[in-house]
Scaffold this motif. Structure first.
Motif, short mmCIF file in Angstrom:
data_model
loop_
_atom_site.label_atom_id
_atom_site.label_comp_id
_atom_site.label_asym_id
_atom_site.label_seq_id
_atom_site.Cartn_x
_atom_site.Cartn_y
_atom_site.Cartn_z
N HIS A 137 0.86 -1.18 0.00
CA HIS A 137 0.00 0.00 0.00
C HIS A 137 0.90 1.24 0.00
O HIS A 137 1.97 1.23 0.64
N PRO A 138 0.50 2.32 -0.69
CA PRO A 138 1.33 3.54 -0.70
C PRO A 138 1.64 4.08 0.69
O PRO A 138 2.69 4.69 0.89
N ALA A 139 0.73 3.88 1.66
CA ALA A 139 0.99 4.37 3.02
C ALA A 139 2.21 3.66 3.63
O ALA A 139 3.02 4.28 4.33
N LYS A 140 2.35 2.38 3.34
CA LYS A 140 3.53 1.65 3.80
C LYS A 140 4.78 2.15 3.08
O LYS A 140 5.86 2.24 3.67
N ALA A 141 4.64 2.46 1.81
CA ALA A 141 5.76 2.99 1.04
C ALA A 141 6.22 4.32 1.61
O ALA A 141 7.42 4.60 1.70
N LEU A 142 5.27 5.15 2.03
CA LEU A 142 5.60 6.45 2.63
C LEU A 142 6.37 6.24 3.94
O LEU A 142 7.40 6.88 4.17
N ALA A 143 5.89 5.33 4.78
CA ALA A 143 6.55 5.06 6.06
C ALA A 143 7.95 4.51 5.84
O ALA A 143 8.90 4.88 6.53
N LEU A 144 8.08 3.63 4.85
CA LEU A 144 9.38 3.05 4.56
C LEU A 144 10.34 4.12 4.01
O LEU A 144 11.54 4.12 4.31
N GLY A 145 9.79 5.06 3.23
CA GLY A 145 10.59 6.16 2.73
C GLY A 145 11.12 7.05 3.85
O GLY A 145 12.25 7.54 3.80
N LEU A 146 10.31 7.24 4.89
CA LEU A 146 10.75 8.03 6.04
C LEU A 146 11.95 7.40 6.73
O LEU A 146 12.85 8.09 7.20
N VAL A 147 11.96 6.06 6.78
CA VAL A 147 13.11 5.35 7.35
C VAL A 147 14.29 5.40 6.40
O VAL A 147 15.44 5.65 6.80
N TRP A 148 14.03 5.19 5.13
CA TRP A 148 15.06 5.15 4.09
C TRP A 148 15.85 6.46 4.06
O TRP A 148 17.06 6.47 3.77
N GLY A 149 15.20 7.58 4.37
CA GLY A 149 15.87 8.87 4.33
C GLY A 149 17.05 9.00 5.28
O GLY A 149 17.87 9.91 5.14
#
Length: 246
Positions: A137-149
């Motif tokens: 889900h895009p919401a999970k992608a957003l959360a993962l992006g926050l960590v990835w940063g």
């Protein structure tokens, strides 16, 4: 240096430095999208929201880091003599830009040591990202992006050095936002375009041209620092002369 020029410089550092991103983070994007259904991966229109969410989270983390560094520099500027503190911040900024240019061009791997140091923090942050796998889900992608940063990266650390010279949390966040937007074209590429870009950035001359341009940003920053320091010295001398006359 005017704020507009600083923001443009940050954007260009992100754009030119993203030849490093595609080699390092491009593989991460590929790994993250592997968890998606094959129908989504094959459709650019359906894959787009996930890539947008990943990169939005990543750039948001950059902005938070920029705000923290800007806030820290503001505290230092309040404690230390303003002229000396600003001079030191600009020297650090110029030095990081030169180091990044040499790193990207393949002439000096110094920033890799800083990445290894950042890796000690990353091992504590990375487990949080696993909670959002698989990404469905895009919401999970957003959360993962926050960590990835928060992934250790010499390019990001060099951009944060620019934030150090802002002396302001909001400007530090804005500068890192501009930097993040500069990295988007490379990391947002999909399909055949991504493969073509991957082949291009592997060319030695492409990486060296990008490195040289960033190195020149650093040289310009140091040269401008010298000019401002001299001007400040003249002002201080003029002020002391006036005091003596009075």
């Amino acid at each position: 240096m005017p704020t507009e020029i600083t923001l443009v410089s940050a954007f260009l550092v992100g754009l030119l430095g993203s030849v490093h991103c595609l080699g390092m983070c491009g593989g991460i994007v590929g790994a993250l999208t592997l968890g998606l259904h094959e129908d989504i991966r094959r459709s650019p229109a359906r894959l787009f929201p996930y890539l947008l969410a990943y990169n939005t989270g990543r750039i948001a983390s950059y902005a938070v880091a920029g705000a923290l560094v800007g806030f820290l520099s503001a505290q230092i500027l309040h404690i230390a003599p303003p002229a000396q503190a600003r001079l030191a911040a600009k020297i650090i900024t110029g030095g990081f830009m030169i180091a990044l240019g040499l790193y990207l061009a393949g002439w000096w791997p110094g920033l890799s040591a800083l990445e290894r140091l950042g890796g000690k923090l990353w091992v504590r942050i990375e487990p949080f990202g696993r909670r959002f796998l698989p990404v469905n889900h895009p919401a999970k992608a957003l959360a993962l992006g926050l960590v990835w940063g928060w992934l250790p990266c010499g390019l990001v650390y060099s951009a944060l050095a620019l934030s150090l010279a802002t002396g302001n949390a909001a400007r530090g966040a804005l500068l890192m936002l501009a930097f993040g937007l500069g990295t988007l074209p490379m990391l947002f590429a999909m399909g055949a375009t991504a493969r073509w870009l991957g082949n291009v950035v592997r060319l030695v001359w492409v990486r060296r041209v990008a490195g040289i341009l960033i190195l020149l940003f650093g040289v310009y920053t140091l040269a401008a620092t010298g000019g401002h320091a001299g001007h400040g010295g003249e002002q201080a001398s003029h002020s002391r002369s006036n005091n003596y006359e009075n």
